[in-house]
Write a protein that holds these residues in place. Structure first.
Motif, PDB file in Angstrom:
ATOM      1  N   LYS A   4      32.423 -34.079 -16.122  1.00  0.00           N
ATOM      2  CA  LYS A   4      31.723 -32.830 -15.806  1.00  0.00           C
ATOM      3  C   LYS A   4      32.649 -31.646 -16.047  1.00  0.00           C
ATOM      4  N   LYS A   5      32.076 -30.583 -16.585  1.00  0.00           N
ATOM      5  CA  LYS A   5      32.836 -29.355 -16.826  1.00  0.00           C
ATOM      6  C   LYS A   5      32.409 -28.289 -15.819  1.00  0.00           C
ATOM      7  N   ASN A   6      33.107 -27.156 -15.870  1.00  0.00           N
ATOM      8  CA  ASN A   6      32.778 -26.010 -15.013  1.00  0.00           C
ATOM      9  C   ASN A   6      32.672 -26.412 -13.535  1.00  0.00           C
ATOM     10  N   ILE A   7      33.709 -27.061 -13.052  1.00  0.00           N
ATOM     11  CA  ILE A   7      33.738 -27.468 -11.652  1.00  0.00           C
ATOM     12  C   ILE A   7      34.144 -26.270 -10.804  1.00  0.00           C
ATOM     13  N   THR A   8      33.177 -25.680 -10.138  1.00  0.00           N
ATOM     14  CA  THR A   8      33.416 -24.483  -9.333  1.00  0.00           C
ATOM     15  C   THR A   8      33.858 -24.854  -7.922  1.00  0.00           C
ATOM     16  N   GLN A   9      34.310 -23.855  -7.186  1.00  0.00           N
ATOM     17  CA  GLN A   9      34.675 -24.062  -5.787  1.00  0.00           C
ATOM     18  C   GLN A   9      33.485 -24.569  -4.987  1.00  0.00           C
ATOM     19  N   ASP A  10      32.313 -23.976  -5.224  1.00  0.00           N
ATOM     20  CA  ASP A  10      31.115 -24.393  -4.482  1.00  0.00           C
ATOM     21  C   ASP A  10      30.753 -25.848  -4.771  1.00  0.00           C
ATOM     22  N   LYS A  11      30.915 -26.278  -6.025  1.00  0.00           N
ATOM     23  CA  LYS A  11      30.610 -27.667  -6.362  1.00  0.00           C
ATOM     24  C   LYS A  11      31.573 -28.617  -5.664  1.00  0.00           C
ATOM     25  N   LEU A  12      32.850 -28.276  -5.650  1.00  0.00           N
ATOM     26  CA  LEU A  12      33.835 -29.127  -4.977  1.00  0.00           C
ATOM     27  C   LEU A  12      33.540 -29.228  -3.490  1.00  0.00           C
ATOM     28  N   ILE A  13      33.172 -28.111  -2.890  1.00  0.00           N
ATOM     29  CA  ILE A  13      32.818 -28.121  -1.468  1.00  0.00           C
ATOM     30  C   ILE A  13      31.610 -29.015  -1.224  1.00  0.00           C
ATOM     31  N   SER A  14      30.599 -28.905  -2.094  1.00  0.00           N
ATOM     32  CA  SER A  14      29.402 -29.727  -1.959  1.00  0.00           C
ATOM     33  C   SER A  14      29.728 -31.212  -2.109  1.00  0.00           C
ATOM     34  N   PHE A  15      30.543 -31.553  -3.127  1.00  0.00           N
ATOM     35  CA  PHE A  15      30.963 -32.950  -3.318  1.00  0.00           C
ATOM     36  C   PHE A  15      31.690 -33.473  -2.081  1.00  0.00           C
ATOM     37  N   TYR A  16      32.571 -32.627  -1.538  1.00  0.00           N
ATOM     38  CA  TYR A  16      33.392 -33.053  -0.404  1.00  0.00           C
ATOM     39  C   TYR A  16      32.542 -33.259   0.843  1.00  0.00           C
ATOM     40  N   MET A  17      31.662 -32.320   1.123  1.00  0.00           N
ATOM     41  CA  MET A  17      30.816 -32.454   2.308  1.00  0.00           C
ATOM     42  C   MET A  17      29.931 -33.692   2.200  1.00  0.00           C
ATOM     43  N   ASP A  18      29.389 -33.939   1.019  1.00  0.00           N
ATOM     44  CA  ASP A  18      28.569 -35.141   0.811  1.00  0.00           C
ATOM     45  C   ASP A  18      29.397 -36.403   1.056  1.00  0.00           C
ATOM     46  N   TYR A  19      30.625 -36.394   0.561  1.00  0.00           N
ATOM     47  CA  TYR A  19      31.466 -37.588   0.698  1.00  0.00           C
ATOM     48  C   TYR A  19      31.749 -37.897   2.163  1.00  0.00           C
ATOM     49  N   VAL A  20      32.217 -36.878   2.924  1.00  0.00           N
ATOM     50  CA  VAL A  20      32.605 -37.164   4.307  1.00  0.00           C
ATOM     51  C   VAL A  20      31.400 -37.542   5.163  1.00  0.00           C
ATOM     52  N   LEU A  21      30.223 -37.017   4.834  1.00  0.00           N
ATOM     53  CA  LEU A  21      29.036 -37.372   5.606  1.00  0.00           C
ATOM     54  C   LEU A  21      28.544 -38.781   5.276  1.00  0.00           C
ATOM     55  N   MET A  22      28.802 -39.223   4.064  1.00  0.00           N
ATOM     56  CA  MET A  22      28.418 -40.580   3.680  1.00  0.00           C
ATOM     57  C   MET A  22      29.428 -41.617   4.178  1.00  0.00           C
ATOM     58  N   HIS A  23      30.704 -41.225   4.254  1.00  0.00           N
ATOM     59  CA  HIS A  23      31.755 -42.184   4.592  1.00  0.00           C
ATOM     60  C   HIS A  23      32.396 -41.943   5.961  1.00  0.00           C
ATOM     61  N   ASN A  24      32.065 -40.814   6.581  1.00  0.00           N
ATOM     62  CA  ASN A  24      32.620 -40.439   7.878  1.00  0.00           C
ATOM     63  C   ASN A  24      34.142 -40.344   7.857  1.00  0.00           C
ATOM     64  N   GLN A  25      34.666 -39.949   6.719  1.00  0.00           N
ATOM     65  CA  GLN A  25      36.101 -39.713   6.574  1.00  0.00           C
ATOM     66  C   GLN A  25      36.338 -38.966   5.261  1.00  0.00           C
ATOM     67  N   ALA A  26      37.495 -38.360   5.164  1.00  0.00           N
ATOM     68  CA  ALA A  26      37.853 -37.687   3.918  1.00  0.00           C
ATOM     69  C   ALA A  26      38.212 -38.725   2.852  1.00  0.00           C
ATOM     70  N   PRO A  27      38.109 -38.368   1.564  1.00  0.00           N
ATOM     71  CA  PRO A  27      38.539 -39.302   0.513  1.00  0.00           C
ATOM     72  C   PRO A  27      40.021 -39.638   0.676  1.00  0.00           C
ATOM     73  N   ASN A  28      40.391 -40.807   0.229  1.00  0.00           N
ATOM     74  CA  ASN A  28      41.792 -41.223   0.363  1.00  0.00           C
ATOM     75  C   ASN A  28      42.719 -40.423  -0.534  1.00  0.00           C
ATOM     76  N   THR A  29      42.261 -40.128  -1.745  1.00  0.00           N
ATOM     77  CA  THR A  29      43.087 -39.370  -2.695  1.00  0.00           C
ATOM     78  C   THR A  29      42.196 -38.437  -3.510  1.00  0.00           C
ATOM     79  N   VAL A  30      42.819 -37.404  -4.049  1.00  0.00           N
ATOM     80  CA  VAL A  30      42.087 -36.496  -4.946  1.00  0.00           C
ATOM     81  C   VAL A  30      41.653 -37.252  -6.201  1.00  0.00           C
ATOM     82  N   TYR A  31      42.501 -38.172  -6.661  1.00  0.00           N
ATOM     83  CA  TYR A  31      42.161 -38.964  -7.850  1.00  0.00           C
ATOM     84  C   TYR A  31      40.855 -39.729  -7.636  1.00  0.00           C
TER      85      TYR A  31
END
Length: 214
Positions: A4-31
């Motif tokens: 994916k291109k044009n990864i904006t701040q808002d998109k990263l925030i959306s990805f992150y919020m979705d992740y923690v709500l699905m997994h109940n924790q932050a991702p282990n690594t940025v990778y």
């Protein structure tokens, strides 16, 4: 599959919020986070230095979105400081309610760490309070003025934290009790800061001083 291109701040925030709500924790690594959402790891670091930095930004974005809505309102522009703050709180907590599941995760589940998460919100909120032109006693001494401004900022920050705690624990339909608490808190806060009685006392003191000097 192309990244994916044009990864904006808002998109990263959306990805992150979705992740923690699905997994109940932050991702282990940025990778791993980048791989799961199909973008280049380097694109994350163009916006944030870490997940902690991203978490801090989320709450500031809630405030930024609130101000963006209010600035479009002609009525808001005409309000006095008390009603501007009321409008801010009502709009801000509407934003929080839309994202309640994440806010509960970030503030209830992290304990004292949540204070660090709110650091950018705290800074931005105190700057907002300064724009309200809340009346204080007119004292020319710069050091006293600085103390007054600091006390005003801290008082309203504590008020916001109290309302947020009440909202987190509120079980009333549509959080209607929080709305009541907001109104009572703001009115009580401004009534306590009402400087007119104190001004009258100071004016009387100045008058008596002049009379004695004459």
């Amino acid at each position: 599959m192309a990244k994916k291109k044009n990864i904006t701040q808002d998109k990263l925030i959306s990805f992150y919020m979705d992740y923690v709500l699905m997994h109940n924790q932050a991702p282990n690594t940025v990778y791993a986070f980048a791989k799961e959402n199909n973008f280049e790891e380097a694109d994350f670091y163009k916006k944030f230095t870490s997940f902690e930095a991203l978490e801090k930004t989320i709450f500031k974005v809630f405030l930024d979105n609130t101000l963006h809505v209010l600035e479009k309102s002609e009525d808001y522009q005409q309000f006095d400081a008390r009603n501007k703050l009321l409008s801010f709180y009502f709009t801000f907590f509407e934003n929080l309610t839309v994202n309640r599941s994440y806010v509960v995760y970030a503030l209830k589940n992290k304990g004292l760490k949540s204070l660090s998460t709110l650091s950018e919100l705290r800074h931005a909120f105190k700057k907002y309070i300064d724009t309200l032109d809340i009346e204080t006693i007119d004292i020319k001494e710069p050091r006293i003025v600085k103390i007054q401004d600091y006390s005003k900022q801290e008082s309203f920050w504590i008020q916001l934290m109290m309302i947020m705690k009440f909202w987190l624990d509120d079980t009333s339909p549509s959080f209607e009790k929080t709305d009541i608490f907001i109104e009572k808190s703001v009115h009580a806060g401004f009534d306590l800061m009402d400087i007119k009685p104190l001004k009258s006392v100071l004016d009387l003191g100045k008058f008596l001083f002049k009379e004695k000097m004459q």
